[in-house]
Scaffold this active site. Structure first.
Site, PDB file in Angstrom:
ATOM      1  CD  GLU A  60      -6.163  -8.171   2.775  1.00 21.12           C
ATOM      2  OE1 GLU A  60      -5.203  -7.370   2.742  1.00 21.12           O
ATOM      3  OE2 GLU A  60      -6.948  -8.221   3.733  1.00 21.12           O
ATOM      4  CG  HIS A 129     -15.982  -2.671   5.598  1.00 23.03           C
ATOM      5  ND1 HIS A 129     -15.344  -1.480   5.783  1.00 23.03           N
ATOM      6  CD2 HIS A 129     -15.164  -3.602   6.129  1.00 23.03           C
ATOM      7  CE1 HIS A 129     -14.196  -1.678   6.406  1.00 23.03           C
ATOM      8  NE2 HIS A 129     -14.062  -2.962   6.635  1.00 23.03           N
TER       9      HIS A 129
HETATM   10  C1  TPP Z   1      -7.211  -4.848   3.815  1.00 19.04           C
HETATM   11  C2  TPP Z   1      -8.048  -5.292   4.953  1.00 19.04           C
HETATM   12  N1  TPP Z   1      -8.007  -6.580   5.343  1.00 19.04           N
HETATM   13  C3  TPP Z   1      -8.756  -6.987   6.387  1.00 19.04           C
HETATM   14  C4  TPP Z   1      -9.558  -6.106   7.069  1.00 19.04           C
HETATM   15  C5  TPP Z   1     -10.391  -6.578   8.254  1.00 19.04           C
HETATM   16  N2  TPP Z   1      -9.820  -6.015   9.487  1.00 19.04           N
HETATM   17  C6  TPP Z   1     -10.297  -4.879  10.008  1.00 19.04           C
HETATM   18  S1  TPP Z   1      -9.416  -4.374  11.292  1.00 19.04           S
HETATM   19  C7  TPP Z   1      -8.378  -5.680  11.226  1.00 19.04           C
HETATM   20  C8  TPP Z   1      -7.266  -5.790  12.215  1.00 19.04           C
HETATM   21  C9  TPP Z   1      -6.327  -4.628  12.141  1.00 19.04           C
HETATM   22  O1  TPP Z   1      -5.465  -4.619  13.226  1.00 19.04           O
HETATM   23  P1  TPP Z   1      -4.502  -3.408  13.537  1.00 19.04           P
HETATM   24  O2  TPP Z   1      -3.970  -2.844  12.262  1.00 19.04           O
HETATM   25  O3  TPP Z   1      -3.517  -3.861  14.524  1.00 19.04           O
HETATM   26  O4  TPP Z   1      -5.442  -2.274  14.144  1.00 19.04           O
HETATM   27  P2  TPP Z   1      -6.348  -2.368  15.458  1.00 19.04           P
HETATM   28  O5  TPP Z   1      -7.668  -2.896  15.029  1.00 19.04           O
HETATM   29  O6  TPP Z   1      -5.661  -3.223  16.434  1.00 19.04           O
HETATM   30  O7  TPP Z   1      -6.486  -0.946  15.912  1.00 19.04           O
HETATM   31  C10 TPP Z   1      -8.745  -6.520  10.179  1.00 19.04           C
HETATM   32  C11 TPP Z   1      -8.087  -7.783   9.832  1.00 19.04           C
HETATM   33  C12 TPP Z   1      -9.604  -4.781   6.593  1.00 19.04           C
HETATM   34  N3  TPP Z   1     -10.392  -3.868   7.163  1.00 19.04           N
HETATM   35  N4  TPP Z   1      -8.834  -4.393   5.558  1.00 19.04           N
END
Ligand code: TPP
Ligand code: MG
Lengths: 326, 358
Positions: A60, A129
């Site tokens: 971000e 959230h």
């Molecule tokens: C700073 C931030 N940006 C966006 C999100 C929304 N979000 C939650 S999980 C996610 C994907 C994360 O993927 P990864 O780090 O690969 O973990 P996984 O869910 O695959 O375990 C996103 C974009 C968030 N929680 N925090």
């Protein structure tokens, strides 16, 4: 007029503005291939291609800065935050770069950018959230802050935000995306900085904005059953805030309640109360009351979350109090 | 604008069985890891059902497919070590020994939940077990892990901090800042990337300029390793090596553990569709971590169908008990709403207590 969801109204605004001006592009997490975390950008990648609908990593602070840099040299970015909770990571760029650039450069570099995404709580998303950030953003000189609560307003205001030459913070709502409303087929815009009387009444003024405008309307419906005529004012833009429209109403009703989604301390409502006490001191028949989230991080448990959020019942109670009915 | 996507690398190869001599301890270990992974699987299958019934709400991210990562890595820790993780935290919590009852009650938003019903699925915490939480902001907890390791060194302890996060988190500044400090200050921390290939709907290759996440450690001159995340023993052994470096030499490690999530990102999206094909998911499901361990045990003659049936029955009973416990646990009282916002300091300073009273 067509009946359109809030989501589709935003989608139309983005599409029309991208068609109108090829300097406008959309950037953010999942805006392209995934069609938007909340499907607001549906179809845009297919229509405008990868240079104008850009999927980003989860970074971000970085892509907010990329937006500001691009805006410095002539593009008009629309930066989507998946939710404003995550925009906290980007606040440095929003505040220290976007908001101040024009002033710091003695008027040389304006930043025509829109930062947008859902703000506030949805359902049971817990503390990290479920946050409404408008008072943080509205605190900053150099930013404009817009918070539409209906599809019609969302479309008209987003188009104006994109055309505005300043940084505009555009606050949507996850719980609003499916809300339906009338949206004209022909093009229109709604000016920033102008509040709207959404419902006329002469007993009390309810001031609200964004998602909470629907709560204010529900409260007004409930009050009407008891013969209480509430005037409902939708601020639409929180900075600059149209205090004149509020004052006009309060001069007529002599009482006001402000409803907002976020916390009490230093909230938007506090600012509204300040304007009202200055502009309408002699017109007031009761202290202005505020309805807001209970002053705690949002809990997960359903019953606690319900108790923490502002709602129509709490608004009705506040109105009855300013009318000295309780 | 993103580079065209290279073909998916094949799932990491199953590691060759360790050459060191076998002991009956190894057989016991395999059995306990199998039981643990099965508990995670059955627990989350019921979690999904409870979600569908509306007993669980909000965001809920399942660990199904990734069980070997949490089970293997946490099995290598001492009880006084620390664990911190992202929102996809049910598996790690179970592996760390949080009770299925208190986890399920948390998911149900009930007063007997680990976080008294205030945190929900994404925010499991247990102070007694040094389980420092489920955190909801991607990459936000990685610097916290560095801070925990800083505190360990500060106090002269020999514990380690094990930090789980997804591969998408490595593109966030917090990851880089945290790793740089850990390497600079030589802190006892293990950064474990659960590379399940996707951050929501975005494939790794579409978000990261470097496709081998382990290489990211080179920027910080940090030891690193790529691990087959479907092989619970391989995960355990790699974690043991990292722990040895952390405890013995105060050296941090980045482990890239390659795995795959079998379900959608959360309960609100499908397992396949816009961003990955059903065929791809099916292909990866062939390397189910539970099936793989079972096969190893079968080969070694440590296996029988009766034994499996008994374990499965026991695990199902545990999960059933957790469900019933959660279902019967009361909602938090409304008084709880304003509790735990501040530590009550009324007694020693005379200032206002739990909520922001003026
Ligand atoms: C700073 C931030 N940006 C966006 C999100 C929304 N979000 C939650 S999980 C996610 C994907 C994360 O993927 P990864 O780090 O690969 O973990 P996984 O869910 O695959 O375990 C996103 C974009 C968030 N929680 N925090
Ligand atoms: Mg991932």
């Amino acid at each position: 007029m067509a009946i359109v969801t809030y989501r589709d109204a935003l989608n139309q605004a983005l599409r029309e503005e991208m068609q109108r001006d090829d300097r406008v592009f959309l950037m953010g997490e999942e805006v392209g291939i995934y069609q938007g975390a909340y499907k607001v950008s549906k179809g845009l990648l297919q229509e405008f291609g990868e240079m104008r609908v850009v999927d980003t990593p989860i970074t971000e602070l970085g892509f907010a800065g990329v937006g500001v840099g691009a805006a410095m040299v002539g593009l008009r970015p629309v930066i989507e935050f998946m939710t404003w909770n995550f925009a906290l990571l980007a606040l440095d760029q929003v505040v220290n770069s976007a908001a101040k650039m024009l002033s710091m450069s003695g008027g040389q570099f304006n930043i025509p950018i829109v930062f947008r995404g859902p703000n506030g709580a949805a359902l049971q998303l817990s503390a990290q959230h479920s946050q409404a950030w408008e008072s943080w953003l509205a605190h900053i000189p150099g930013l404009k802050v817009v918070a539409p609560g209906t599809p019609y307003d969302a479309k008209g205001l987003l188009k104006s935000a994109i055309r505005d030459d300043n940084p505009v913070m555009f606050l949507e709502g996850e719980m609003l995306y499916n809300v339906k409303g009338e949206v004209p087929e022909s093009e229109y815009t709604i000016p920033l900085g102008k509040a709207q009387v959404k419902r006329e009444g002469d007993h009390v003024t309810i001031v609200s904005y964004g998602k909470m405008i629907n709560v204010a309307q529900q409260a007004a419906d409930l009050l009407a059953k008891d013969g209480i005529r509430a005037e409902v004012i939708d601020l639409l833009t929180l900075r600059p805030l149209d205090s004149e429209t509020v004052a006009e109403s309060v001069r007529k009703t002599n009482r006001a309640v402000v409803v907002e989604e976020g916390w009490e301390v230093c909230g938007i409502g506090a600012q509204v109360v300040d304007y009202v006490q200055r502009d309408c001191f002699d017109d007031l028949d009761a202290p202005v009351l505020r309805v807001h989230q209970v002053d705690v991080p949002m809990p997960y448990a359903k019953n606690l979350e319900r108790a923490a959020k502002p709602d129509a019942q709490k608004t009705v109670a506040a109105v009855r109090q300013v009318l000295y009915l309780e | 604008m993103a580079r065209t996507r290279p073909p998916l690398p094949a799932p990491a190869e199953a590691s060759t069985p360790a050459k060191k001599p076998e002991s009956s301890d190894d057989a016991a270990l395999r059995l306990s890891l199998l039981r643990e992974m099965l508990l995670m699987r059955r627990f989350e299958e019921r979690t999904a059902e409870a979600y569908a019934l509306g007993k669980i709400g909000g965001f809920c991210h399942l660990y199904i497919g990734q069980e070997a990562v949490g089970a293997g890595a946490i099995s290598a820790l001492r009880p006084d070590d620390y664990v911190i993780t992202s929102y996809r935290d049910h598996g790690q919590a179970l592996a760390r020994g949080l009770s299925p009852r208190s986890i399920m009650a948390e998911l149900f938003g009930r007063v007997d939940g680990v976080s008294k019903g205030k945190g929900g699925s994404m925010h499991l915490f247990d102070r007694n077990l040094n389980f420092l939480g489920g955190h909801g902001i991607v990459a936000g907890h990685i610097p916290l892990a560095t801070g925990v390791a800083f505190a360990i060194k500060y106090r002269g302890g020999d514990q380690v901090c094990l930090c789980f996060f997804g591969e998408a988190a490595v593109n966030n500044g917090a990851f880089h800042e945290a790793l740089n400090m850990a390497a600079l200050w030589q802190l006892p921390v293990i950064y474990l990337v659960e590379n399940n290939r996707y951050g929501m709907g975005t494939a790794l290759e579409r978000a990261s300029s470097v496709n081998d996440i382990a290489e990211r450690a080179c920027s910080y001159d940090m030891p690193n390793e790529v691990v087959d995340g479907q092989d619970v023993i391989a995960v355990r052994e790699a974690t043991q090596r990292a722990i040895a470096r952390a405890r013995g030499e105060n050296t941090p490690t980045l482990l890239e553990v390659r795995t795959y999530r079998f379900m959608g990102h959360s309960m609100s999206d499908a397992a396949s569709g816009t961003y990955r094909s059903k065929e791809e998911v099916d292909e990866y499901m062939k390397r189910d971590p539970i099936t793989l361990l079972r096969a190893q045990m079968e080969q070694r003659g440590e296996w029988s169908d009766e034994k499996m049936a008994a374990i499965d029955a026991e695990v199902r009973a545990t999960v059933e008990d957790a469900w019933n416990f959660a279902d019967e646990s009361p909602e938090p009282s409304l008084d709880a709403l304003t509790e735990d916002v501040y530590v009550d300091t009324t007694s020693d300073t005379g200032t206002s207590a739990s909520t922001g009273e003026r």
